[in-house]
Design a protein around this motif. Structure first.
Motif, PDB file in Angstrom:
ATOM      1  N   ARG A  49     -64.812 -31.996  22.062  1.00  0.00           N
ATOM      2  CA  ARG A  49     -63.673 -32.857  21.865  1.00  0.00           C
ATOM      3  C   ARG A  49     -63.167 -32.821  20.195  1.00  0.00           C
ATOM      4  NH1 ARG A  49     -61.556 -33.829  26.691  1.00  0.00           N
ATOM      5  NH2 ARG A  49     -62.682 -34.118  28.381  1.00  0.00           N
ATOM      6  N   LEU A  50     -63.813 -31.907  19.742  1.00  0.00           N
ATOM      7  CA  LEU A  50     -63.679 -31.871  18.197  1.00  0.00           C
ATOM      8  C   LEU A  50     -62.837 -30.731  17.680  1.00  0.00           C
ATOM      9  CD1 LEU A  50     -67.207 -32.774  16.857  1.00  0.00           C
ATOM     10  CD2 LEU A  50     -65.426 -34.276  17.024  1.00  0.00           C
ATOM     11  N   ALA A  51     -61.930 -30.947  16.721  1.00  0.00           N
ATOM     12  CA  ALA A  51     -61.238 -29.438  16.213  1.00  0.00           C
ATOM     13  C   ALA A  51     -62.155 -28.715  15.657  1.00  0.00           C
ATOM     14  CB  ALA A  51     -60.249 -30.052  15.294  1.00  0.00           C
ATOM     15  N   GLY A  52     -62.235 -27.512  15.720  1.00  0.00           N
ATOM     16  CA  GLY A  52     -63.202 -26.587  14.926  1.00  0.00           C
ATOM     17  C   GLY A  52     -62.349 -26.437  13.653  1.00  0.00           C
ATOM     18  N   LEU A  53     -62.010 -24.985  13.499  1.00  0.00           N
ATOM     19  CA  LEU A  53     -61.253 -24.429  12.322  1.00  0.00           C
ATOM     20  C   LEU A  53     -59.783 -24.942  12.439  1.00  0.00           C
ATOM     21  CD1 LEU A  53     -61.476 -22.929   9.649  1.00  0.00           C
ATOM     22  CD2 LEU A  53     -60.723 -20.861  11.059  1.00  0.00           C
ATOM     23  N   VAL A  54     -59.250 -25.564  11.550  1.00  0.00           N
ATOM     24  CA  VAL A  54     -57.708 -26.062  11.691  1.00  0.00           C
ATOM     25  C   VAL A  54     -57.129 -25.404  10.697  1.00  0.00           C
ATOM     26  CG1 VAL A  54     -56.156 -27.945  11.552  1.00  0.00           C
ATOM     27  CG2 VAL A  54     -58.332 -28.332  12.370  1.00  0.00           C
ATOM     28  N   THR A  55     -56.244 -24.419  11.255  1.00  0.00           N
ATOM     29  CA  THR A  55     -55.889 -23.315  10.331  1.00  0.00           C
ATOM     30  C   THR A  55     -54.371 -22.943  10.927  1.00  0.00           C
ATOM     31  OG1 THR A  55     -55.858 -21.165   9.448  1.00  0.00           O
ATOM     32  CG2 THR A  55     -56.828 -21.539  11.789  1.00  0.00           C
ATOM     33  N   PRO A  56     -53.188 -22.717   9.967  1.00  0.00           N
ATOM     34  CA  PRO A  56     -51.981 -21.997  10.377  1.00  0.00           C
ATOM     35  C   PRO A  56     -52.272 -20.828  10.978  1.00  0.00           C
ATOM     36  CG  PRO A  56     -51.930 -22.311   7.872  1.00  0.00           C
ATOM     37  CD  PRO A  56     -53.435 -22.769   8.630  1.00  0.00           C
ATOM     38  N   ASP A  57     -51.498 -19.973  11.773  1.00  0.00           N
ATOM     39  CA  ASP A  57     -51.869 -18.913  12.131  1.00  0.00           C
ATOM     40  C   ASP A  57     -51.559 -17.632  11.319  1.00  0.00           C
ATOM     41  OD1 ASP A  57     -52.454 -17.066  14.477  1.00  0.00           O
ATOM     42  OD2 ASP A  57     -50.472 -17.081  15.049  1.00  0.00           O
ATOM     43  N   ALA A  58     -52.274 -17.633  10.531  1.00  0.00           N
ATOM     44  CA  ALA A  58     -52.239 -16.672   9.297  1.00  0.00           C
ATOM     45  C   ALA A  58     -53.564 -16.864   8.551  1.00  0.00           C
ATOM     46  CB  ALA A  58     -51.254 -16.978   8.326  1.00  0.00           C
ATOM     47  N   LEU A  59     -53.900 -15.484   7.978  1.00  0.00           N
ATOM     48  CA  LEU A  59     -55.042 -15.370   7.000  1.00  0.00           C
ATOM     49  C   LEU A  59     -55.130 -16.290   6.006  1.00  0.00           C
ATOM     50  CD1 LEU A  59     -55.662 -11.296   7.211  1.00  0.00           C
ATOM     51  CD2 LEU A  59     -56.684 -13.245   8.339  1.00  0.00           C
ATOM     52  N   PRO A  60     -56.117 -16.776   5.459  1.00  0.00           N
ATOM     53  CA  PRO A  60     -56.070 -17.970   4.411  1.00  0.00           C
ATOM     54  C   PRO A  60     -55.654 -17.263   3.258  1.00  0.00           C
ATOM     55  CG  PRO A  60     -58.546 -17.235   5.053  1.00  0.00           C
ATOM     56  CD  PRO A  60     -57.484 -16.539   6.084  1.00  0.00           C
ATOM     57  N   VAL A  61     -55.107 -18.079   2.181  1.00  0.00           N
ATOM     58  CA  VAL A  61     -54.791 -17.753   0.916  1.00  0.00           C
ATOM     59  C   VAL A  61     -55.645 -18.515   0.130  1.00  0.00           C
ATOM     60  CG1 VAL A  61     -52.350 -16.852   1.190  1.00  0.00           C
ATOM     61  CG2 VAL A  61     -52.852 -19.203   0.975  1.00  0.00           C
ATOM     62  N   PRO A  62     -55.797 -18.049  -1.206  1.00  0.00           N
ATOM     63  CA  PRO A  62     -56.802 -18.704  -2.133  1.00  0.00           C
ATOM     64  C   PRO A  62     -55.929 -20.257  -2.604  1.00  0.00           C
ATOM     65  CG  PRO A  62     -56.736 -16.603  -2.945  1.00  0.00           C
ATOM     66  CD  PRO A  62     -55.581 -16.816  -1.957  1.00  0.00           C
ATOM     67  N   GLY A  63     -56.715 -21.198  -2.774  1.00  0.00           N
ATOM     68  CA  GLY A  63     -56.045 -22.418  -3.253  1.00  0.00           C
ATOM     69  C   GLY A  63     -55.478 -23.620  -2.096  1.00  0.00           C
ATOM     70  N   SER A  64     -55.796 -23.072  -0.829  1.00  0.00           N
ATOM     71  CA  SER A  64     -55.383 -23.729   0.352  1.00  0.00           C
ATOM     72  C   SER A  64     -56.624 -24.083   1.263  1.00  0.00           C
ATOM     73  CB  SER A  64     -54.309 -23.135   1.212  1.00  0.00           C
ATOM     74  OG  SER A  64     -53.350 -22.725   0.346  1.00  0.00           O
ATOM     75  N   PRO A  65     -57.647 -24.566   0.690  1.00  0.00           N
ATOM     76  CA  PRO A  65     -58.769 -24.936   1.503  1.00  0.00           C
ATOM     77  C   PRO A  65     -58.350 -25.609   2.923  1.00  0.00           C
ATOM     78  CG  PRO A  65     -58.767 -26.690  -0.189  1.00  0.00           C
ATOM     79  CD  PRO A  65     -57.754 -25.727  -0.493  1.00  0.00           C
ATOM     80  N   LEU A  66     -59.115 -25.213   3.943  1.00  0.00           N
ATOM     81  CA  LEU A  66     -58.857 -25.655   5.302  1.00  0.00           C
ATOM     82  C   LEU A  66     -60.191 -26.809   5.805  1.00  0.00           C
ATOM     83  CD1 LEU A  66     -58.377 -22.205   6.832  1.00  0.00           C
ATOM     84  CD2 LEU A  66     -56.645 -24.072   6.409  1.00  0.00           C
ATOM     85  N   LEU A  67     -59.908 -28.148   5.443  1.00  0.00           N
ATOM     86  CA  LEU A  67     -60.812 -29.196   5.427  1.00  0.00           C
ATOM     87  C   LEU A  67     -60.602 -30.150   6.435  1.00  0.00           C
ATOM     88  CD1 LEU A  67     -61.095 -29.681   1.517  1.00  0.00           C
ATOM     89  CD2 LEU A  67     -62.312 -28.256   2.985  1.00  0.00           C
ATOM     90  N   ASP A  68     -59.701 -29.583   7.594  1.00  0.00           N
ATOM     91  CA  ASP A  68     -59.481 -30.726   8.428  1.00  0.00           C
ATOM     92  C   ASP A  68     -60.108 -30.758   9.828  1.00  0.00           C
ATOM     93  OD1 ASP A  68     -57.381 -31.725   6.970  1.00  0.00           O
ATOM     94  OD2 ASP A  68     -55.869 -30.392   7.802  1.00  0.00           O
ATOM     95  N   GLY A  69     -61.064 -29.866  10.071  1.00  0.00           N
ATOM     96  CA  GLY A  69     -61.846 -29.731  11.292  1.00  0.00           C
ATOM     97  C   GLY A  69     -63.104 -29.990  10.796  1.00  0.00           C
ATOM     98  N   GLY A  70     -64.002 -29.612  12.109  1.00  0.00           N
ATOM     99  CA  GLY A  70     -65.448 -29.570  12.099  1.00  0.00           C
ATOM    100  C   GLY A  70     -65.882 -28.250  11.497  1.00  0.00           C
ATOM    101  N   VAL A  71     -65.114 -27.185  11.301  1.00  0.00           N
ATOM    102  CA  VAL A  71     -65.316 -26.207  10.775  1.00  0.00           C
ATOM    103  C   VAL A  71     -64.308 -25.940   9.358  1.00  0.00           C
ATOM    104  CG1 VAL A  71     -65.514 -23.585  10.801  1.00  0.00           C
ATOM    105  CG2 VAL A  71     -66.102 -25.041  12.833  1.00  0.00           C
ATOM    106  N   CYS A  72     -65.000 -26.024   8.158  1.00  0.00           N
ATOM    107  CA  CYS A  72     -63.895 -25.863   6.943  1.00  0.00           C
ATOM    108  C   CYS A  72     -64.262 -24.485   6.385  1.00  0.00           C
ATOM    109  CB  CYS A  72     -64.430 -27.202   6.027  1.00  0.00           C
ATOM    110  SG  CYS A  72     -64.505 -28.442   6.692  1.00  0.00           S
ATOM    111  N   TYR A  73     -63.029 -24.263   5.779  1.00  0.00           N
ATOM    112  CA  TYR A  73     -63.165 -22.793   5.001  1.00  0.00           C
ATOM    113  C   TYR A  73     -62.416 -22.799   3.621  1.00  0.00           C
ATOM    114  CZ  TYR A  73     -62.339 -17.821   4.601  1.00  0.00           C
ATOM    115  OH  TYR A  73     -62.392 -16.640   4.007  1.00  0.00           O
ATOM    116  N   HIS A  74     -62.882 -22.228   2.804  1.00  0.00           N
ATOM    117  CA  HIS A  74     -62.022 -21.800   1.702  1.00  0.00           C
ATOM    118  C   HIS A  74     -62.079 -20.266   1.330  1.00  0.00           C
ATOM    119  CE1 HIS A  74     -65.051 -23.452  -1.223  1.00  0.00           C
ATOM    120  NE2 HIS A  74     -64.715 -22.249  -1.822  1.00  0.00           N
TER     121      HIS A  74
END
Ligand code: GCU
Length: 361
Positions: A311-336
């Protein structure tokens, strides 16, 4: 769009137990977790031996300005020889521990380093101290050579040719022994221990954190093939190529998967999922097509199921490939995704620390 991209990778099922039942609860996950560790041990990294009963540390004497007055007096810095028993006798390797004076107990980065340099071009020590984090760094080749030569730690354990640990497993084991030692100190906040590494040592950090649940956070920087990136559909380095050049990073069984990614009973999202429900942070660099940012990102997405089960969010991302400068830090899985090439840069460290500060991990 992302889900279609992921489906096109045709990944093996992660959320089905070996007995055929679906993984539905955190208790089921405990069982599945053991199965996945067994699978990755048998087919990829080799089995990790039992941890030693205890790890002791001997602090090397040094002048006061190096020890108690390090970095303008902000930190205590010590070189410590860690020792523990193995089947072949006592093994020792040095660790540099640098603890800021700013807190009674500091959260720590256990950093698996390429070099003994401290600071190092991948390790901006003073900036990290300024954020209140301690660093425990060791040079991976002090554990065992990055070659087929089975020296140092490798020489002290019996090793099965097919399923015995490869070098990634040995370096990962050493990172856990650093944490064993840190448990004996009173200046480290053990609830906030993070294991981190870059590239082959990012693969190592992932395998270490997958097995050792004492780490509350795991960071993989540009770890690519047989690290964070999915092997199915990957561009750049492939399983065949990594096996040809670095066979000793893995167990003997791994060689049979060269060119047969589609048949593998595992893929790297399973490795990432083993951090759940703790925090995972995967970082890619835009120009690092050898590691393949898109395959690293999609792997995070596939792994997210393991957080969702809790019951935790994993990767929280818009439905698009990531772009530099917009780290995804809202879920249990973070990505930049960072601009530039294969490197562990200050930009990466800035995001790692922002994430740790935000979640107090
Ligand atoms: C090579 C290797 C990669 C690895 C990298 C590194 O490029 O092919 O798998 O991640 O070295 O460790 O820098």
């Amino acid at each position: 769009m992302l889900m279609e991209k992921l489906e096109a990778r045709h990944l093996p099922q992660m959320m089905i137990l070996d007995n055929g039942h679906a993984v539905r609860t955190p208790d089921d996950w405990r069982i599945r977790r053991r199965e996945l560790i067994d699978l990755l041990s048998r087919e990829e990294y080799g089995y990790t031996p039992e941890a030693p009963e205890r790890v002791t540390g001997a602090i090397r004497p040094a002048p006061d300005q190096e020890m108690n007055r390090a970095f303008a007096g902000k930190a205590v810095q010590q070189t410590i020889d860690l020792s523990f028993d193995t089947p072949g006798g006592v093994f020792s390797f040095p660790v540099i521990l640098c603890v800021p004076r700013s807190a009674a107990k500091a959260p720590v980065f256990v950093y698996i380093a390429f070099r003994r340099d401290f600071p190092d071009r991948y390790l901006p020590v003073e900036e990290i101290l300024d954020h209140g984090f301690a660093i425990a760094a060791f040079c991976y080749e002090d554990v065992t050579a990055d070659s087929a030569c089975m020296n140092r730690l490798a020489a002290l354990y019996p090793r099965d040719e097919k399923t015995g640990w490869g070098k990634i497993g040995m370096w990962a084991f050493a990172a856990s022994r650093v944490l064993d030692y840190l448990e004996t100190r009173d200046d480290i906040d053990l609830t906030r221990a993070c294991v981190s590494g870059h590239s082959r040592l990012g693969k190592t950090a992932l395998w270490c954190g997958a097995q050792d649940e004492r780490f509350s956070m795991v960071i993989s920087n540009d770890s690519g093939c047989c690290g964070a990136a999915l092997s199915r559909g990957k561009i750049g380095e492939t399983v065949a190529r990594i096996n040809a050049v670095f066979p000793y990073w893995f167990c003997g069984n791994h060689l049979k998967w060269s060119g047969r990614e589609g048949e593998m009973p595992f893929d790297q999202h399973m490795l990432l999922a083993l951090t759940a429900p703790r925090r995972l942070y995967v970082c890619s660099a835009e120009e690092d097509s050898w590691a393949d940012p898109e395959s690293e990102f999609l792997s995070c997405l596939a792994a997210s199921e393991a957080w969702q089960l809790h019951r935790l969010a994993g990767l929280v991302t818009p439905d698009a490939l990531p772009v530099p400068g917009s780290p995804l830090l809202d879920g249990g899985v973070c990505y930049h995704l960072r601009t530039g090439a294969h490197f562990h840069s200050r930009t990466d460290w800035g995001y790692h620390m922002a994430c740790r500060e935000r979640f107090r991990i």
